[in-house]
Design an enzyme around this catalytic site. Structure first.
Site, PDB file in Angstrom:
ATOM      1  N   ARG A   1       5.698  54.095 -22.676  1.00  0.00           N
ATOM      2  CA  ARG A   1       6.337  55.022 -22.372  1.00  0.00           C
ATOM      3  C   ARG A   1       7.468  55.838 -22.445  1.00  0.00           C
ATOM      4  NH1 ARG A   1       2.734  59.308 -21.503  1.00  0.00           N
ATOM      5  NH2 ARG A   1       1.376  58.297 -20.047  1.00  0.00           N
TER       6      ARG A   1
ATOM      7  N   ARG B   1       3.333  57.316 -33.454  1.00  0.00           N
ATOM      8  CA  ARG B   1       3.490  56.099 -33.911  1.00  0.00           C
ATOM      9  C   ARG B   1       2.141  55.023 -33.563  1.00  0.00           C
ATOM     10  NH1 ARG B   1       9.093  54.190 -35.045  1.00  0.00           N
ATOM     11  NH2 ARG B   1       9.772  56.586 -36.197  1.00  0.00           N
TER      12      ARG B   1
ATOM     13  N   ASP C   1     -20.416  36.212 -25.757  1.00  0.00           N
ATOM     14  CA  ASP C   1     -22.067  36.403 -25.723  1.00  0.00           C
ATOM     15  C   ASP C   1     -22.101  35.180 -27.215  1.00  0.00           C
ATOM     16  OD1 ASP C   1     -20.942  38.684 -27.000  1.00  0.00           O
ATOM     17  OD2 ASP C   1     -22.686  39.692 -26.737  1.00  0.00           O
TER      18      ASP C   1
ATOM     19  N   THR D   1     -13.658  35.788 -21.675  1.00  0.00           N
ATOM     20  CA  THR D   1     -13.356  36.861 -23.038  1.00  0.00           C
ATOM     21  C   THR D   1     -12.967  37.861 -21.943  1.00  0.00           C
ATOM     22  OG1 THR D   1     -13.966  38.029 -24.040  1.00  0.00           O
ATOM     23  CG2 THR D   1     -16.185  37.688 -22.443  1.00  0.00           C
TER      24      THR D   1
ATOM     25  N   ARG E   1     -11.188  23.329 -15.302  1.00  0.00           N
ATOM     26  CA  ARG E   1     -10.710  22.169 -14.097  1.00  0.00           C
ATOM     27  C   ARG E   1     -10.926  22.398 -12.536  1.00  0.00           C
ATOM     28  NH1 ARG E   1      -7.488  24.359  -9.261  1.00  0.00           N
ATOM     29  NH2 ARG E   1      -6.444  22.575  -8.332  1.00  0.00           N
ATOM     30  N   ALA E   2     -11.866  23.517 -12.396  1.00  0.00           N
ATOM     31  CA  ALA E   2     -13.027  23.674 -11.290  1.00  0.00           C
ATOM     32  C   ALA E   2     -14.042  22.464 -11.215  1.00  0.00           C
ATOM     33  CB  ALA E   2     -12.960  24.829 -10.966  1.00  0.00           C
ATOM     34  N   VAL E   3     -14.448  22.788 -13.139  1.00  0.00           N
ATOM     35  CA  VAL E   3     -15.727  21.944 -13.680  1.00  0.00           C
ATOM     36  C   VAL E   3     -15.364  20.059 -12.861  1.00  0.00           C
ATOM     37  CG1 VAL E   3     -16.716  21.434 -15.353  1.00  0.00           C
ATOM     38  CG2 VAL E   3     -16.424  23.778 -15.658  1.00  0.00           C
ATOM     39  N   VAL E   4     -14.210  19.853 -13.612  1.00  0.00           N
ATOM     40  CA  VAL E   4     -13.473  18.739 -13.851  1.00  0.00           C
ATOM     41  C   VAL E   4     -13.911  17.782 -12.340  1.00  0.00           C
ATOM     42  CG1 VAL E   4     -11.674  16.680 -14.403  1.00  0.00           C
ATOM     43  CG2 VAL E   4     -13.064  18.924 -15.971  1.00  0.00           C
TER      44      VAL E   4
ATOM     45  N   ASP F   1     -13.077  40.728 -23.354  1.00  0.00           N
ATOM     46  CA  ASP F   1     -13.914  41.413 -23.540  1.00  0.00           C
ATOM     47  C   ASP F   1     -14.542  42.432 -22.228  1.00  0.00           C
ATOM     48  OD1 ASP F   1     -12.319  41.358 -26.431  1.00  0.00           O
ATOM     49  OD2 ASP F   1     -14.071  41.184 -27.207  1.00  0.00           O
TER      50      ASP F   1
ATOM     51  N   GLY G   1     -13.687  33.474 -28.995  1.00  0.00           N
ATOM     52  CA  GLY G   1     -11.528  33.883 -28.091  1.00  0.00           C
ATOM     53  C   GLY G   1     -10.667  33.725 -27.080  1.00  0.00           C
TER      54      GLY G   1
ATOM     55  N   ASP H   1     -17.308  41.586 -22.139  1.00  0.00           N
ATOM     56  CA  ASP H   1     -18.905  42.437 -22.951  1.00  0.00           C
ATOM     57  C   ASP H   1     -19.780  41.529 -22.259  1.00  0.00           C
ATOM     58  OD1 ASP H   1     -17.047  40.580 -24.224  1.00  0.00           O
ATOM     59  OD2 ASP H   1     -17.963  42.323 -26.503  1.00  0.00           O
TER      60      ASP H   1
ATOM     61  N   ARG I   1     -14.236  29.360 -33.723  1.00  0.00           N
ATOM     62  CA  ARG I   1     -15.463  30.228 -33.892  1.00  0.00           C
ATOM     63  C   ARG I   1     -16.495  28.856 -35.138  1.00  0.00           C
ATOM     64  NH1 ARG I   1     -14.495  35.202 -31.546  1.00  0.00           N
ATOM     65  NH2 ARG I   1     -12.756  36.040 -31.751  1.00  0.00           N
TER      66      ARG I   1
ATOM     67  N   ARG J   1     -13.577  44.540 -28.693  1.00  0.00           N
ATOM     68  CA  ARG J   1     -14.888  44.435 -30.120  1.00  0.00           C
ATOM     69  C   ARG J   1     -15.825  45.052 -29.571  1.00  0.00           C
ATOM     70  NH1 ARG J   1     -15.151  39.523 -33.738  1.00  0.00           N
ATOM     71  NH2 ARG J   1     -14.962  38.266 -31.952  1.00  0.00           N
TER      72      ARG J   1
END
Ligand code: F6P
Length: 336
Positions: free
Chosen positions: A159, A253, A107, A130, A25-28, A132, A15, A134, A76, A176
């Site tokens: 709200r 709803r 992961d 990610t 960008r930082a890597v390059v 997530d 994802g 996680d 994926r 997930r």
């Protein structure tokens, strides 16, 4: 892993998450400053199999820090999971003279790294990206902060209309199997209830109806927002809302935020985290320390964490806030 690194391969996988471009960008920039060539594989690990890659130079990444998504595309990869897939990926990396592979993902993507490492002679380094959050070994993953703000923006808007109509709303957020986003968005959005895996593996409808009743007695007619993590009600939030409406007699709803949470310009903290972890990954890789490690951050410090442990699910959503939210709900139940 002491051989010198001349050519790095990089990819974004799983994802997509806002801030992945900042890390790229930082890597390059860091690699180019060290005289290292970078090639970007497109569409995640698939780009290794199809040899779909592009050279990445400073000029290619100069103005991407503010962009959501990933300029390398993400995916994926089924081929990697198939018999012989990991070995073929390693062979391709050797043929392309890739001395080190950097993977920005979650992961699941890091499990792909483990599979390749059995056959690959170069270094493999992970960078956690990610929405997530996680991933063990880092306090935050790149993209989480932006997704939280996006979810919050939606909750605040819901709200307004929920108040106007005195409706109950279910707001389904991504994540997930983990409730990082649900808890954070629920707390920051002032949700009346949060339903996430940390409180149990499924929705107890009778309990939920009791809670709604108790809160309505407490606060009178008004809006009641329930933030729910995806997968908590297998039939989906719409079905749960219909069920609540029928059984409680009050109108409920559902609003499923879905992929909206993955997009958008990364917030400042995701740009900074992406930049820091991208730069740190290159620095550590060049010093030969980082093979099969993830570049993460804990308590503000960049650190290396074994890739093999990143999916252990030992990291916990904030236990203090989980408890507090539940106490507030129980207090309202016992008052009635
Ligand atoms: O891994 C991030 C994530 O956004 C999860 O929260 C979600 O379950 C999943 O991706 C959705 O994946 P896809 O875009 O492949 O449907």
């Amino acid at each position: 892993m002491t051989h010198s690194v001349r050519r790095i391969g990089i990819l974004t996988s799983g994802g997509d998450a806002p801030g992945m471009n900042a890390a790229l960008r930082a890597v390059v920039l860091s690699a180019e400053a060290a005289g290292i060539e970078v090639v970007g594989f497109r569409h995640g690990f698939n780009g290794i199999f199809s040899e779909d890659y592009v050279p990445l130079k400073k000029a290619d990444v100069l103005h991407i820090i503010q962009l959501g998504g990933t300029i390398l595309k993400s995916a994926r990869c089924k081929q990697l999971q198939q018999q012989g897939g990991a070995e073929l990926a390693a062979t391709k990396l050797h043929q392309l003279a890739i001395d080190a592979l950097l993977v920005i993902g979650g992961d699941g993507s890091f499990r792909g790294c483990q599979a390749i490492s059995a056959f690959y002679r170069g270094q493999i380094v992970g960078i956690p990206g990610t929405i997530d959050n996680d991933v063990d070994g880092t306090d935050f993953t790149i993209g989480f902060a932006t997704a939280l703000d996006t979810a919050l923006d939606a909750i605040d808007k819901i709200r307004d209309t929920a108040d106007a109509f005195e409706r109950t709303f279910l707001v389904e957020v991504m994540g997930r199997h983990t409730g990082y986003l649900a808890l954070a968005a629920g707390i920051a959005g002032g949700a009346e209830q949060i339903i996430c895996p940390e409180y149990g593996d499924k929705v107890d409808l009778d309990d939920l109806l009791q809670d709604i009743k108790a809160l309505k007695r407490d606060f009178g007619a008004g809006s009641y927002i329930i933030v729910i993590a995806e997968t908590m009600y297998p039939a989906g939030a719409q079905a749960l809302a219909a069920e609540i409406t029928t059984r409680s007699g009050t109108e409920c709803r559902a609003c499923v935020l879905g992929h909206l949470q993955r997009g958008g310009s990364p917030v400042g903290s995701d740009r900074i985290l992406g930049t820091k972890l991208g730069a740190f990954a290159v620095e550590q890789l060049l010093s030969g320390n980082a093979h099969m490690m993830m570049a993460g951050e804990q308590a503000g410090q960049a650190l290396l964490y074994p890739l093999v442990l990143t999916g252990d699910k030992k990291k916990q959503a904030d236990p203090y806030l989980l408890k507090w939210q539940q106490q507030m709900l129980q207090q309202s139940e016992t008052q009635n």
